[in-house]
Design a protein around this motif. Structure first.
Motif, PDB file in Angstrom:
ATOM      1  N   CYS A   1       0.860  -1.184   0.000  1.00  0.00           N
ATOM      2  CA  CYS A   1       0.000   0.000   0.000  1.00  0.00           C
ATOM      3  C   CYS A   1       0.894   1.231   0.000  1.00  0.00           C
ATOM      4  O   CYS A   1       1.340   1.666   1.070  1.00  0.00           O
TER       5      CYS A   1
ATOM      6  N   LYS B   1       1.868   5.091  -2.311  1.00  0.00           N
ATOM      7  CA  LYS B   1       1.453   6.051  -3.330  1.00  0.00           C
ATOM      8  C   LYS B   1       2.002   5.598  -4.677  1.00  0.00           C
ATOM      9  O   LYS B   1       3.048   4.948  -4.756  1.00  0.00           O
ATOM     10  N   GLN B   2       1.328   5.940  -5.750  1.00  0.00           N
ATOM     11  CA  GLN B   2       1.744   5.510  -7.083  1.00  0.00           C
ATOM     12  C   GLN B   2       3.197   5.870  -7.379  1.00  0.00           C
ATOM     13  O   GLN B   2       3.948   5.063  -7.893  1.00  0.00           O
ATOM     14  N   TYR B   3       3.614   7.084  -7.031  1.00  0.00           N
ATOM     15  CA  TYR B   3       4.974   7.523  -7.341  1.00  0.00           C
ATOM     16  C   TYR B   3       6.030   6.762  -6.521  1.00  0.00           C
ATOM     17  O   TYR B   3       7.207   6.817  -6.833  1.00  0.00           O
ATOM     18  N   GLN B   4       5.629   6.020  -5.494  1.00  0.00           N
ATOM     19  CA  GLN B   4       6.561   5.246  -4.673  1.00  0.00           C
ATOM     20  C   GLN B   4       6.701   3.798  -5.140  1.00  0.00           C
ATOM     21  O   GLN B   4       7.562   3.074  -4.656  1.00  0.00           O
ATOM     22  N   THR B   5       5.884   3.371  -6.075  1.00  0.00           N
ATOM     23  CA  THR B   5       5.851   1.960  -6.481  1.00  0.00           C
ATOM     24  C   THR B   5       7.213   1.471  -6.970  1.00  0.00           C
ATOM     25  O   THR B   5       7.680   0.413  -6.556  1.00  0.00           O
TER      26      THR B   5
ATOM     27  N   GLN C   1      -3.799   1.038  -4.322  1.00  0.00           N
ATOM     28  CA  GLN C   1      -3.426   2.428  -4.569  1.00  0.00           C
ATOM     29  C   GLN C   1      -4.648   3.207  -5.019  1.00  0.00           C
ATOM     30  O   GLN C   1      -5.629   2.636  -5.471  1.00  0.00           O
ATOM     31  N   ASN C   2      -4.523   4.523  -4.936  1.00  0.00           N
ATOM     32  CA  ASN C   2      -5.564   5.398  -5.477  1.00  0.00           C
ATOM     33  C   ASN C   2      -5.395   5.580  -6.979  1.00  0.00           C
ATOM     34  O   ASN C   2      -6.133   6.329  -7.593  1.00  0.00           O
TER      35      ASN C   2
END
Length: 75
Positions: free
Chosen positions: A19, A21-25, A46-47
């Motif tokens: 879980c 944020k997208q930029y942390q994937t 994710q959102n």
């Protein structure tokens, strides 16, 4: 509860729930690697709707499940 600082201390898992944020994937891929074996399923919440593609490129599409959390509230 068992807590570790390095995922290599855990070993292969049946299910990994991520879980972030997208930029942390992209930044969690190396940490996930020691947890993933032949039968591991990665579940990403994710959102956004594109993060699972990043995991699929590294770990294989057949091992990744994407999910979007929904939060509902009333005042």
């Amino acid at each position: 509860v068992n807590i570790v600082e390095n995922t290599s201390e855990i070993g292969e898992a049946d299910l990994v729930v991520a879980c972030v944020k997208q930029y942390q994937t992209g930044g969690i891929l190396d940490a996930l690697q020691p947890l993933v074996g032949e039968k591991t399923t990665l579940m990403l919440f994710q959102n956004g709707v594109e993060g699972h593609e990043i995991l699929s490129e590294r770990f294989g599409e057949e091992n990744v499940i994407g999910g979007v959390p929904i939060i509902s509230s009333n005042l």
